[in-house]
Design an enzyme around this catalytic site. Structure first.
Site, mmCIF file in Angstrom:
data_model
loop_
_atom_site.group_PDB
_atom_site.id
_atom_site.type_symbol
_atom_site.label_atom_id
_atom_site.label_comp_id
_atom_site.label_asym_id
_atom_site.label_seq_id
_atom_site.Cartn_x
_atom_site.Cartn_y
_atom_site.Cartn_z
ATOM 1 N N TYR A 123 -26.322 -3.007 -35.327
ATOM 2 C CA TYR A 123 -25.011 -2.827 -35.977
ATOM 3 C C TYR A 123 -25.178 -2.033 -37.267
ATOM 4 C CZ TYR A 123 -21.131 -3.789 -39.093
ATOM 5 O OH TYR A 123 -20.103 -3.640 -39.991
ATOM 6 N N LYS B 134 -23.955 1.984 -38.741
ATOM 7 C CA LYS B 134 -23.297 2.344 -40.007
ATOM 8 C C LYS B 134 -24.114 3.428 -40.723
ATOM 9 C CE LYS B 134 -19.809 -0.408 -39.734
ATOM 10 N NZ LYS B 134 -18.542 0.161 -39.303
ATOM 11 N N SER C 92 -20.665 -0.466 -44.779
ATOM 12 C CA SER C 92 -20.904 -1.885 -45.059
ATOM 13 C C SER C 92 -22.051 -2.051 -46.043
ATOM 14 C CB SER C 92 -21.266 -2.568 -43.739
ATOM 15 O OG SER C 92 -21.814 -3.831 -43.960
HETATM 16 P P1 NAD Z 1 -12.205 -6.172 -36.356
HETATM 17 O O1 NAD Z 1 -13.053 -6.418 -35.153
HETATM 18 O O2 NAD Z 1 -11.189 -7.200 -36.703
HETATM 19 O O3 NAD Z 1 -11.475 -4.752 -36.225
HETATM 20 C C1 NAD Z 1 -12.034 -3.670 -35.532
HETATM 21 C C2 NAD Z 1 -10.985 -3.178 -34.558
HETATM 22 O O4 NAD Z 1 -11.504 -2.050 -33.838
HETATM 23 C C3 NAD Z 1 -10.604 -4.227 -33.516
HETATM 24 O O5 NAD Z 1 -9.204 -4.372 -33.520
HETATM 25 C C4 NAD Z 1 -11.114 -3.661 -32.194
HETATM 26 O O6 NAD Z 1 -10.288 -4.031 -31.108
HETATM 27 C C5 NAD Z 1 -11.102 -2.161 -32.473
HETATM 28 N N1 NAD Z 1 -12.062 -1.373 -31.705
HETATM 29 C C6 NAD Z 1 -13.396 -1.580 -31.544
HETATM 30 N N2 NAD Z 1 -13.940 -0.601 -30.796
HETATM 31 C C7 NAD Z 1 -12.933 0.252 -30.484
HETATM 32 C C8 NAD Z 1 -12.872 1.467 -29.738
HETATM 33 N N3 NAD Z 1 -13.948 1.977 -29.126
HETATM 34 N N4 NAD Z 1 -11.674 2.083 -29.615
HETATM 35 C C9 NAD Z 1 -10.558 1.572 -30.192
HETATM 36 N N5 NAD Z 1 -10.563 0.428 -30.916
HETATM 37 C C10 NAD Z 1 -11.741 -0.217 -31.056
HETATM 38 O O7 NAD Z 1 -13.193 -5.931 -37.575
HETATM 39 P P2 NAD Z 1 -12.882 -5.814 -39.131
HETATM 40 O O8 NAD Z 1 -13.504 -6.969 -39.811
HETATM 41 O O9 NAD Z 1 -11.467 -5.525 -39.364
HETATM 42 O O10 NAD Z 1 -13.769 -4.554 -39.482
HETATM 43 C C11 NAD Z 1 -13.255 -3.238 -39.534
HETATM 44 C C12 NAD Z 1 -14.373 -2.265 -39.836
HETATM 45 O O11 NAD Z 1 -14.996 -2.646 -41.065
HETATM 46 C C13 NAD Z 1 -15.489 -2.257 -38.794
HETATM 47 O O12 NAD Z 1 -15.952 -0.932 -38.648
HETATM 48 C C14 NAD Z 1 -16.569 -3.114 -39.426
HETATM 49 O O13 NAD Z 1 -17.855 -2.761 -38.976
HETATM 50 C C15 NAD Z 1 -16.387 -2.778 -40.899
HETATM 51 N N6 NAD Z 1 -16.881 -3.834 -41.791
HETATM 52 C C16 NAD Z 1 -16.433 -5.116 -41.631
HETATM 53 C C17 NAD Z 1 -16.919 -6.108 -42.463
HETATM 54 C C18 NAD Z 1 -16.501 -7.550 -42.281
HETATM 55 O O14 NAD Z 1 -17.210 -8.432 -42.731
HETATM 56 N N7 NAD Z 1 -15.361 -7.839 -41.664
HETATM 57 C C19 NAD Z 1 -17.826 -5.780 -43.483
HETATM 58 C C20 NAD Z 1 -18.229 -4.467 -43.635
HETATM 59 C C21 NAD Z 1 -17.746 -3.480 -42.771
HETATM 60 C C1 WQD Z 2 -22.591 -15.220 -45.803
HETATM 61 C C2 WQD Z 2 -23.509 -16.335 -46.278
HETATM 62 C C3 WQD Z 2 -25.176 -16.944 -44.654
HETATM 63 C C4 WQD Z 2 -22.390 -18.497 -41.659
HETATM 64 C C5 WQD Z 2 -22.291 -10.157 -42.585
HETATM 65 C C6 WQD Z 2 -22.881 -8.922 -41.961
HETATM 66 C C7 WQD Z 2 -22.565 -7.723 -42.813
HETATM 67 C C8 WQD Z 2 -21.065 -7.623 -43.108
HETATM 68 C C9 WQD Z 2 -20.496 -8.908 -43.605
HETATM 69 C C10 WQD Z 2 -20.113 -6.183 -41.479
HETATM 70 C C11 WQD Z 2 -24.976 -16.100 -45.925
HETATM 71 C C12 WQD Z 2 -24.227 -18.092 -44.899
HETATM 72 C C13 WQD Z 2 -22.940 -17.937 -42.809
HETATM 73 C C14 WQD Z 2 -22.625 -19.875 -41.379
HETATM 74 C C15 WQD Z 2 -23.898 -20.033 -43.419
HETATM 75 N N1 WQD Z 2 -20.327 -7.333 -41.919
HETATM 76 N N2 WQD Z 2 -23.689 -18.708 -43.658
HETATM 77 N N3 WQD Z 2 -23.367 -20.593 -42.281
HETATM 78 O O1 WQD Z 2 -24.455 -12.235 -43.641
HETATM 79 O O2 WQD Z 2 -23.492 -11.564 -45.879
HETATM 80 O O3 WQD Z 2 -22.841 -10.338 -43.882
HETATM 81 O O4 WQD Z 2 -20.870 -9.964 -42.732
HETATM 82 O O5 WQD Z 2 -20.521 -5.140 -41.912
HETATM 83 O O6 WQD Z 2 -23.028 -6.635 -42.101
HETATM 84 O O7 WQD Z 2 -24.282 -9.082 -41.852
HETATM 85 O O8 WQD Z 2 -21.998 -12.634 -44.187
HETATM 86 O O9 WQD Z 2 -20.420 -14.465 -43.760
HETATM 87 O O10 WQD Z 2 -22.314 -14.098 -42.143
HETATM 88 O O11 WQD Z 2 -22.813 -14.993 -44.413
HETATM 89 O O12 WQD Z 2 -24.585 -20.719 -44.175
HETATM 90 O O13 WQD Z 2 -22.178 -20.415 -40.354
HETATM 91 O O14 WQD Z 2 -23.133 -17.548 -45.592
HETATM 92 O O15 WQD Z 2 -26.486 -17.402 -44.473
HETATM 93 O O16 WQD Z 2 -25.744 -16.610 -46.973
HETATM 94 P P1 WQD Z 2 -23.320 -11.729 -44.423
HETATM 95 P P2 WQD Z 2 -21.822 -14.051 -43.542
#
Ligand code: NAD
Ligand code: WQD
Length: 348
Positions: free
Chosen positions: A153, A157, A129
């Site tokens: 979290y 990562k 991430s």
């Molecule tokens: P999500 O929660 O929709 O998907 C994650 C999936 O993993 C879920 O379906 C959950 O049920 C499953 N899961 C969690 N723990 C588990 C375990 N111990 N065993 C089996 N299954 C398990 O999240 P997402 O947004 O699709 O994110 C996917 C990956 O990408 C995650 O690792 C997340 O940290 C990473 N990521 C997400 C974002 C974002 O903003 N969505 C940004 C950067 C990185």
């Molecule tokens: C985006 C912008 C907020 C919600 C997070 C995780 C990061 C990654 C992606 C997993 C910011 C603003 C948000 C709201 C708002 N996930 N905001 N009102 O913070 O960039 O990243 O998700 O890895 O680890 O930290 O994303 O969508 O939460 O926020 O004003 O209700 O929107 O302040 O500027 P962020 P976000």
């Protein structure tokens, strides 16, 4: 012969979109997910969207920490590579329940890596991430920037990235790609699969979407005093289908004999403020999004966006969609599925 890919967390938001692209690309996909944050309906819909490729998807409801179950799966199927999405991802929850995050994300990943090693499957794509850049001193963020974690979290990562670098150092047979996603938004253009967070959404666009369908009264904007064009935070939003395609590019790269343990940003390289994103969503949906201004959210960075050069150069991948398409597809999904995969009764 078609490659068989194990997709952990494949029922989730990014996982389901990636599994669809895998199937359409001629891969076989085996999904392992404990459904803690997802619905089996997502799997069913991916199968339907994949048409004639649908039968190439198999699903196992399983927790990654159940090592005997994982071993049984590896004993019965030969995987060409693993895409590892499974994990918990809510920043605030990780601050409140750090042990839950360390247990799930770290122990789950270690179990997976051990079983992969035992069965000689050493090709991995991991969901890292942009959170590992913390509050970057400058933008765009390149892959060489210093890394930090602002919460448990993010620390999971960082630790998993380090584990991957260590196992590759110890055994160069491992081929690993760490993908640092920026801010994934939008949904598949069919409106059939999308993001369906449990409870109150933490992220901007799922919250905006719930305001638009009348589930929440107003968006709280966290901070309008940043040194940005309109005072609100700037992020690099990326269409989830572009992100899914980035995984296919990474899988292809794993076959490059020169690959070791490599990291790539997946973003668009463009920064968009909260107010710009809301305006784009209002245009796409025709809905007014009421907003309430509040103070900065603790831990939030001011401006974060990606340098996309390395992914373009080495993965031959770049994002195709802009914020208008992201918002159109987000609204298409939201308007067709105002309660996600659930019902008004099952929603918080
Ligand atoms: P999500 O929660 O929709 O998907 C994650 C999936 O993993 C879920 O379906 C959950 O049920 C499953 N899961 C969690 N723990 C588990 C375990 N111990 N065993 C089996 N299954 C398990 O999240 P997402 O947004 O699709 O994110 C996917 C990956 O990408 C995650 O690792 C997340 O940290 C990473 N990521 C997400 C974002 C974002 O903003 N969505 C940004 C950067 C990185
Ligand atoms: C985006 C912008 C907020 C919600 C997070 C995780 C990061 C990654 C992606 C997993 C910011 C603003 C948000 C709201 C708002 N996930 N905001 N009102 O913070 O960039 O990243 O998700 O890895 O680890 O930290 O994303 O969508 O939460 O926020 O004003 O209700 O929107 O302040 O500027 P962020 P976000």
């Amino acid at each position: 012969m078609a490659q068989t890919i194990l997709v952990t967390g494949g029922a989730g938001y990014i996982g389901s979109h990636t599994v669809l692209q895998l199937l359409l690309g001629g891969y076989k996909a085996v999904v392992v997910d404990n459904l803690d944050n997802s619905s089996p309906i997502a799997i069913k819909r991916v199968q339907e969207l994949a048409g004639k490729h649908g039968p190439n998807l198999t699903f196992h409801q399983m927790d990654l920490r159940d090592k005997p179950a994982l071993e049984k799966l590896f004993a019965s199927t030969k995987f060409d590579a693993v895409i590892h999405f499974a994990g918990l991802k809510a920043v605030g929850e990780s601050v409140a329940k750090p042990l839950m995050y360390y247990n799930n994300n770290l122990i789950g990943t270690i179990a997976l890596l051990e079983v992969m090693a035992a069965y000689g499957c050493k090709k991995l794509v991991f969901s890292s991430s942009a959170t590992v850049y913390g509050w970057p001193k400058e933008v765009p963020c390149t892959e060489e920037f210093p890394l930090s974690a602002a919460n448990p979290y993010g620390r999971t990562k960082l630790v998993i990235e380090e584990i991957c670098r260590d196992i590759h150092r110890a055994d160069s047979g491992w081929k690993i790609i760490l993908l640092r996603y920026f801010n994934p938004v939008g949904a598949h253009p069919s409106g059939y699969i999308g993001e369906d967070p449990r409870g109150i959404p933490n992220n901007l666009m799922p919250f905006v979407q719930q305001v638009a369908v009348g589930r929440r009264p107003a968006l709280t904007v966290y901070g309008n005093d940043y040194a940005t064009k309109d005072g609100t935070g700037v992020r690099d939003y990326i269409h989830v289908v572009d992100l899914a395609d980035g995984h296919i590019a990474a899988l292809c790269k794993l076959s490059d004999p020169s690959i070791g343990c490599e990291v790539y940003n997946l973003g668009t390289g463009k920064g968009t403020s909260v107010l710009e994103m809301v305006a784009a969503f209002e245009k796409a949906s025709g809905k007014k999004i009421p907003m309430v201004l509040a103070g900065r959210r603790p831990g939030d960075a001011e401006v974060v966006y990606a340098s996309t050069d390395k992914a373009k150069r080495e993965l031959k991948w770049k994002a195709k969609y802009g914020i208008d398409e992201m918002c159109l597809d987000q609204w298409n999904w939201a308007s067709k599925n105002p309660y996600g995969y659930g019902s008004p009764e099952s929603a918080a």
